[in-house]
Enzyme design. Structure first.
Site, PDB file in Angstrom:
ATOM      1  N   LYS A 194       0.866  -1.184   0.000  1.00 26.75           N
ATOM      2  CA  LYS A 194       0.000   0.000   0.000  1.00 26.75           C
ATOM      3  C   LYS A 194       0.900   1.231   0.000  1.00 26.75           C
ATOM      4  O   LYS A 194       1.683   1.441   0.928  1.00 26.75           O
ATOM      5  CB  LYS A 194      -0.868  -0.032   1.279  1.00 26.75           C
ATOM      6  CG  LYS A 194      -1.673   1.188   1.571  1.00 26.75           C
ATOM      7  CD  LYS A 194      -2.721   1.494   0.542  1.00 26.75           C
ATOM      8  CE  LYS A 194      -3.623   0.345   0.200  1.00 26.75           C
ATOM      9  NZ  LYS A 194      -4.651   0.623  -0.783  1.00 26.75           N
ATOM     10  N   HIS A 321     -10.400  -7.135  -4.129  1.00 28.82           N
ATOM     11  CA  HIS A 321     -10.038  -6.070  -3.183  1.00 28.82           C
ATOM     12  C   HIS A 321     -10.386  -6.463  -1.757  1.00 28.82           C
ATOM     13  O   HIS A 321     -11.262  -7.298  -1.529  1.00 28.82           O
ATOM     14  CB  HIS A 321     -10.833  -4.810  -3.583  1.00 28.82           C
ATOM     15  CG  HIS A 321     -10.889  -3.747  -2.557  1.00 28.82           C
ATOM     16  ND1 HIS A 321     -11.958  -3.567  -1.715  1.00 28.82           N
ATOM     17  CD2 HIS A 321      -9.995  -2.790  -2.231  1.00 28.82           C
ATOM     18  CE1 HIS A 321     -11.728  -2.535  -0.928  1.00 28.82           C
ATOM     19  NE2 HIS A 321     -10.550  -2.036  -1.218  1.00 28.82           N
TER      20      HIS A 321
HETATM   21  O1  GKR Z   1      -7.110  -0.355   4.493  1.00 29.44           O
HETATM   22  O2  GKR Z   1      -6.011   1.487   4.191  1.00 29.44           O
HETATM   23  C1  GKR Z   1      -6.620   0.499   3.775  1.00 29.44           C
HETATM   24  C2  GKR Z   1      -6.748   0.333   2.294  1.00 29.44           C
HETATM   25  O3  GKR Z   1      -6.224   1.474   1.670  1.00 29.44           O
HETATM   26  C3  GKR Z   1      -8.188   0.110   1.887  1.00 29.44           C
HETATM   27  O4  GKR Z   1      -9.045   0.994   2.523  1.00 29.44           O
HETATM   28  C4  GKR Z   1      -8.366   0.217   0.394  1.00 29.44           C
HETATM   29  O5  GKR Z   1      -9.732   0.273   0.100  1.00 29.44           O
HETATM   30  O6  GKR Z   1      -7.312  -1.953   0.344  1.00 29.44           O
HETATM   31  C5  GKR Z   1      -7.911  -0.982  -0.348  1.00 29.44           C
HETATM   32  C6  GKR Z   1      -7.300  -0.765  -1.691  1.00 29.44           C
HETATM   33  O7  GKR Z   1      -6.827  -1.709  -2.266  1.00 29.44           O
HETATM   34  O8  GKR Z   1      -7.355   0.347  -2.208  1.00 29.44           O
HETATM   35 MG    MG Z   2      -6.598  -0.583  -4.075  1.00 28.68          MG
END
Ligand code: GKR
Ligand code: MG
Length: 423
Positions: A194, A321
């Site tokens: 991420k 996702h």
């Molecule tokens: O949990 O911070 C998180 C992710 O950024 C999530 O909210 C996203 O929706 O996992 C997700 C993504 O792939 O964008």
């Molecule tokens: Mg994503």
């Protein structure tokens, strides 16, 4: 068989200080647990996100479901639509793309559909994958999901001083150490980072460090729309031959299409194609090569199958996702993935980040990065009622009512702004 009673229980579970382009995860993540009971004495389970505005709509839909036949999902959807009445319930964090009334209805319907499929399975003695048409695989492969993170939440928000065993990850070494731990514990064979947290050059370095440490693992980077089209071009070029896909580098379908025109790797999304209405423009512009499906957002397991058919028709790859979730969602993801032949990539999951659950003796175990598809009736899980009650108490106590990573980040860094793109 008729539905006699539906209970929606909001729960909160501990979540580490994970960073993203919107800010940082709060100490507790919210989910809603749905129990659908019938006059046969059966109970089907569903799970979705637990933000306050969605909860209000879930409760309306719960009342409307009483009296319905759990095998008549078309009637259930009609009842849900009437109860929701065209309301839109957008997320504060915006990490799953723009909202609309149709997308909100899909979100509300999804956990009830899953609970009814669980009921159908319990009633007929068949697993949910069989109700969806069959099993394309014996095991479902998942991807490691790495986050930049703080060592702990500031100010000890938990009643005990429980340690976060993952430690800090704010540079390439921290990211590689986190990947090692996750791969050692779960055996994942692909890795997602991420991003959208640090300037892109630093995130490129982190990906290169992962490539050096894990030469055979397919890698993904997801900055959640933190970059302009120009920056996305540069990152895509720099990571040519390193990434299996680049996820949501930049906002909007036209923006993604511009990046896709020159990017050497496919672009994936869970932010610009997030409902059926987004598909025609995306296909026409060639904006994405991979859609990350998510049954919580697309309207359930059957709707996710429709999405899979569209992707197959247009030669678009399909991945899955994930947001912070518990064991009911994991079970639903496994059954859906088992029943989707053209799921072309390992599935995302936040599973390693959670330390509490509402499922009793969870039968879904990760070995070699994958989970065996069960043959037990329905979703194959039971509620741990003591834990459900405890996590509901935790919800009542913790004060979090809607996920807002930006507001939480601003408590510690008042100058932080949610900007997409930022770089
Ligand atoms: O949990 O911070 C998180 C992710 O950024 C999530 O909210 C996203 O929706 O996992 C997700 C993504 O792939 O964008
Ligand atoms: Mg994503």
């Amino acid at each position: 068989m008729r539905i006699t009673d539906v209970v929606v229980t909001p729960v909160a579970f501990r979540d580490p200080a994970l960073l993203n382009s919107a800010g940082v995860h709060e100490p507790y993540a919210l989910r809603a647990v749905i129990e659908v009971r019938t006059d046969d004495g059966l109970c089907g389970l569903g799970e979705t996100t637990g933000d306050e505005n969605l909860l209000a709509l879930l409760n309306r839909a719960a009342s409307a479901a009483v009296g319905a036949d759990p095998f008549d999902l078309i009637d259930l959807e009609r009842r849900t639509a009437a109860a929701v009445g065209g309301h839109d319930s957008p997320d504060a964090h915006g990490l799953t793309g723009p909202s609309s009334a149709a997308k909100s209805l899909a979100r509300v319907f999804s956990p009830f559909e899953v609970a009814c499929l669980d009921l159908q399975g319990r009633a007929t003695g068949r697993p949910v994958w069989a109700l969806l048409g069959g099993k394309a695989r014996e095991r479902v492969p998942f991807s490691a999901y790495l986050f930049y993170k703080w060592a702990a939440h500031p100010g000890s928000p938990y009643p005990d001083e429980e340690d976060d065993p993952w430690g800090e990850a704010l540079d390439p070494d921290g990211v590689v150490a986190q990947a090692r731990r996750m791969v050692d514990l779960y055996g994942f064979r692909s890795i997602k980072l991420k991003g959208g947290v640090f300037p892109p050059e630093e995130e490129i370095e982190a990906i290169r460090a992962l490539r050096a440490a894990f030469p055979d693992h397919p890698l993904r980077l997801d900055p959640n729309c933190a970059w302009t089209v120009g920056t996305s071009h540069k990152v895509a070029e720099a990571l040519d031959g390193v990434l299996e896909y680049l996820e949501d580098p930049t906002p909007t379908i036209p923006g993604m299409a511009e990046v896709a025109a020159r990017a050497p790797m496919p672009l994936a999304t869970n932010m610009c194609v997030v409902g059926f209405a987004d598909l025609p423009e995306s296909v026409a512009r060639g904006a994405v090569g991979v859609v990350l499906s998510d049954h919580h957002y697309w309207g359930g397991l059957r709707a996710s199958h429709k999405l899979a058919a569209v992707c197959d028709t247009f030669g678009i790859g399909l991945s899955m996702h994930s947001n912070s979730h518990l064991g009911i969602s994991l079970a639903a993801m496994v059954h859906l993935a088992a029943a989707t032949p053209n799921l072309t990539y390992d599935v995302d999951t936040h599973w390693p980040w959670r330390s509490e659950d509402v499922v009793a003796d969870n039968p879904y175990v990760f070995t070699g990065g994958s989970v065996a598809v069960p043959d037990t009736p329905g979703l194959g899980i039971e509620l741990d009622r003591d834990e459900l009650a405890r996590l509901h108490e935790q919800y009542l106590r913790c004060g979090v009512r809607s996920r807002d990573d930006t507001a939480y980040m601003r408590r510690f860094r008042p100058e932080f702004e949610k900007r997409r793109p930022r770089w």
